[in-house]
Enzyme design. Structure first.
Site, mmCIF file in Angstrom:
data_model
loop_
_atom_site.group_PDB
_atom_site.id
_atom_site.type_symbol
_atom_site.label_atom_id
_atom_site.label_comp_id
_atom_site.label_asym_id
_atom_site.label_seq_id
_atom_site.Cartn_x
_atom_site.Cartn_y
_atom_site.Cartn_z
ATOM 1 N N ARG A 1 -57.013 90.553 -2.070
ATOM 2 C CA ARG A 1 -58.428 90.871 -2.331
ATOM 3 C C ARG A 1 -58.588 91.107 -3.826
ATOM 4 O O ARG A 1 -57.759 91.776 -4.445
ATOM 5 C CB ARG A 1 -58.861 92.119 -1.562
ATOM 6 C CG ARG A 1 -60.249 92.560 -2.002
ATOM 7 C CD ARG A 1 -60.799 93.671 -1.164
ATOM 8 N NE ARG A 1 -61.175 93.188 0.161
ATOM 9 C CZ ARG A 1 -61.863 93.914 1.036
ATOM 10 N NH1 ARG A 1 -62.220 95.147 0.739
ATOM 11 N NH2 ARG A 1 -62.179 93.428 2.210
ATOM 12 N N LYS B 1 -51.894 96.002 -17.241
ATOM 13 C CA LYS B 1 -51.254 95.645 -18.522
ATOM 14 C C LYS B 1 -51.706 94.265 -18.978
ATOM 15 O O LYS B 1 -51.178 93.720 -19.929
ATOM 16 C CB LYS B 1 -49.728 95.651 -18.359
ATOM 17 C CG LYS B 1 -49.158 96.967 -17.891
ATOM 18 C CD LYS B 1 -47.670 96.797 -17.551
ATOM 19 C CE LYS B 1 -47.191 97.900 -16.641
ATOM 20 N NZ LYS B 1 -45.963 97.523 -15.909
ATOM 21 N N THR C 1 -59.591 95.794 6.093
ATOM 22 C CA THR C 1 -58.916 94.510 5.868
ATOM 23 C C THR C 1 -57.435 94.740 5.580
ATOM 24 O O THR C 1 -56.566 94.123 6.206
ATOM 25 C CB THR C 1 -59.596 93.748 4.715
ATOM 26 O OG1 THR C 1 -61.000 93.752 4.946
ATOM 27 C CG2 THR C 1 -59.101 92.325 4.631
ATOM 28 N N HIS D 1 -65.310 86.041 2.361
ATOM 29 C CA HIS D 1 -64.439 87.006 3.043
ATOM 30 C C HIS D 1 -64.087 86.390 4.403
ATOM 31 O O HIS D 1 -64.553 86.836 5.447
ATOM 32 C CB HIS D 1 -65.179 88.330 3.199
ATOM 33 C CG HIS D 1 -64.330 89.478 3.632
ATOM 34 N ND1 HIS D 1 -63.007 89.355 3.997
ATOM 35 C CD2 HIS D 1 -64.631 90.802 3.767
ATOM 36 C CE1 HIS D 1 -62.524 90.538 4.332
ATOM 37 N NE2 HIS D 1 -63.495 91.433 4.199
HETATM 38 N N1 CP Z 1 -65.078 94.821 6.266
HETATM 39 C C1 CP Z 1 -64.271 95.087 5.241
HETATM 40 O O1 CP Z 1 -63.908 94.195 4.466
HETATM 41 O O2 CP Z 1 -63.903 96.398 5.137
HETATM 42 P P1 CP Z 1 -62.921 96.959 4.034
HETATM 43 O O3 CP Z 1 -63.598 96.801 2.693
HETATM 44 O O4 CP Z 1 -62.700 98.390 4.400
HETATM 45 O O5 CP Z 1 -61.660 96.144 4.073
#
Ligand code: CP
Length: 356
Positions: free
Chosen positions: A101, A80, A52, A129
């Site tokens: 993320r 922190k 990602t 996601h």
């Molecule tokens: N598919 C996916 O989210 O892979 P990563 O966690 O490597 O970003």
């Protein structure tokens, strides 16, 4: 402004528009190589990632823009005690668009509330996601030739698998799709997702038997059992090897079956399957970059359009029952809920507020 918290933020027509743009980018790379000249993307990754983060960064670089950010919470001021709100508010001063993320469910909506630039949810705990789903949609469209009338098997960790939740949300919007939910009972799809499927009158079956429906599947979406989401390691050890796809298991499957996996894989697909033309999971990673390019272009182009996808309201007297919800950890976050079909659900993590 527009953001992407979940795929349902976009209409079906907009998703087709992203697919068309991604296909055009694949065919005409040069046409897009200056499209984001002078623009900056921040990748704020509070949780590990390979595909990602790197595909977002590759996407922005191939569009002629630049990238900055961090790849782990420990190299940010989160260590922190800085809140998501303050981090995003500050980073909004430095960039034109943010991909974030975070391990906490609903963190992306908390970020949207503070941001002065478009925010893309690059995964928020076990919740959603959506950019993985964009990759999945392009892959299914390219490999199966359609997004409708498919029998889709989802196998493995359906409880914590945020990619599964987002994919069901997305594929539920195309006519004639059926779902086969394959998991051990400990990793079954959460009840809020099943409530959603029932409300949408989606056709689905639940099974623990991977072989039972194999011959009917058009798409098999394999997932990793996500160790990092378990509170109890013993429970993880009990279920971690529950399904392993190998050539023998594929013997009765359709020739037109396509095997997807968001990756990373641990051992749920044997490496011998990689050379089977039905294995689409490495092609899926390229599709992820193409869709992220299309997404960045769309959000920057439409940044002045209002964001009204989450029609939420503040309710001081309601509490989200999800212990992993961002409202439990983020300071001074107003408790917001969405009312639909006679039920309130948390605007951050989508958990239904039952027994209120
Ligand atoms: N598919 C996916 O989210 O892979 P990563 O966690 O490597 O970003």
């Amino acid at each position: 402004m527009r953001h992407l918290l979940d795929v349902t933020d976009f209409s079906v027509e907009e998703l087709y528009e992203l697919i068309r743009t991604a296909e055009d980018i694949a065919q005409n790379k040069e046409k897009y190589c200056q499209s984001c000249k002078g623009k900056k993307l921040a990748t704020l990754f509070f949780e590990p990632s390979t595909r990602t983060r790197l595909s977002f960064e590759a996407a922005m670089l191939e569009l002629g823009g630049s990238v900055l950010g961090f790849s782990e919470a420990s190299s940010s001021s989160a260590t922190k005690g800085e809140s998501i709100r303050d981090t995003v508010k500050v980073v909004s001063n430095y960039v034109d668009i943010i991909a974030m993320r975070h391990p906490i469910e609903g963190a992306a909506f908390a970020a949207v509330k503070a941001a002065d630039v478009p925010v893309i949810n690059a995964g928020d705990g076990g919740h959603c996601h959506p950019t993985q789903t964009l990759a999945d949609l392009l892959t299914i469209h390219r490999e199966c030739g359609s997004l409708t009338g498919l029998t889709i098997g989802l196998c493995g960790d359906l409880k914590y698998g945020r990619t599964v939740h987002s994919l069901i949300n997305a594929m539920s919007r195309y006519a004639g799709n059926k779902f086969v939910l394959i998991s051990p009972s400990e990793l079954a799809l959460p009840s809020y997702m099943k409530d959603f499927m029932k409300a949408e009158r989606l056709e689905y079956v639940e099974t623990t038997d991977m072989d039972r429906y194999m011959s009917q599947l058009d798409v098999l979406y394999m997932t990793r059992v996500q160790k990092e989401r378990f509170d109890d390691e013993k429970e993880y050890m009990r279920v971690k090897d529950c399904y392993i796809l190998d050539n023998k298991k594929l013997a009765g499957a359709k020739k037109s079956l396509r095997i997807l996996h968001p990756l990373p894989r641990v051992n749920e697909i044997a490496c011998e399957v990689d050379s089977d033309p039905r294995a689409a999971y490495f092609r899926q990673t390229l599709n992820g970059k193409l869709m992220r390019m299309a997404l960045i272009l769309k959000l920057l182009r439409e940044k002045d359009m209002p964001y009204n996808a989450r029609k939420s309201e503040v309710h001081k007297d309601l509490n989200c029952p999800n212990p992993k919800c961002v409202t439990k950890t983020e300071r001074e976050l107003e408790k917001e809920f969405i009312f639909s079909d006679g039920e309130y659900r948390c605007a951050y993590c989508d958990c239904y507020v039952k027994n209120r």
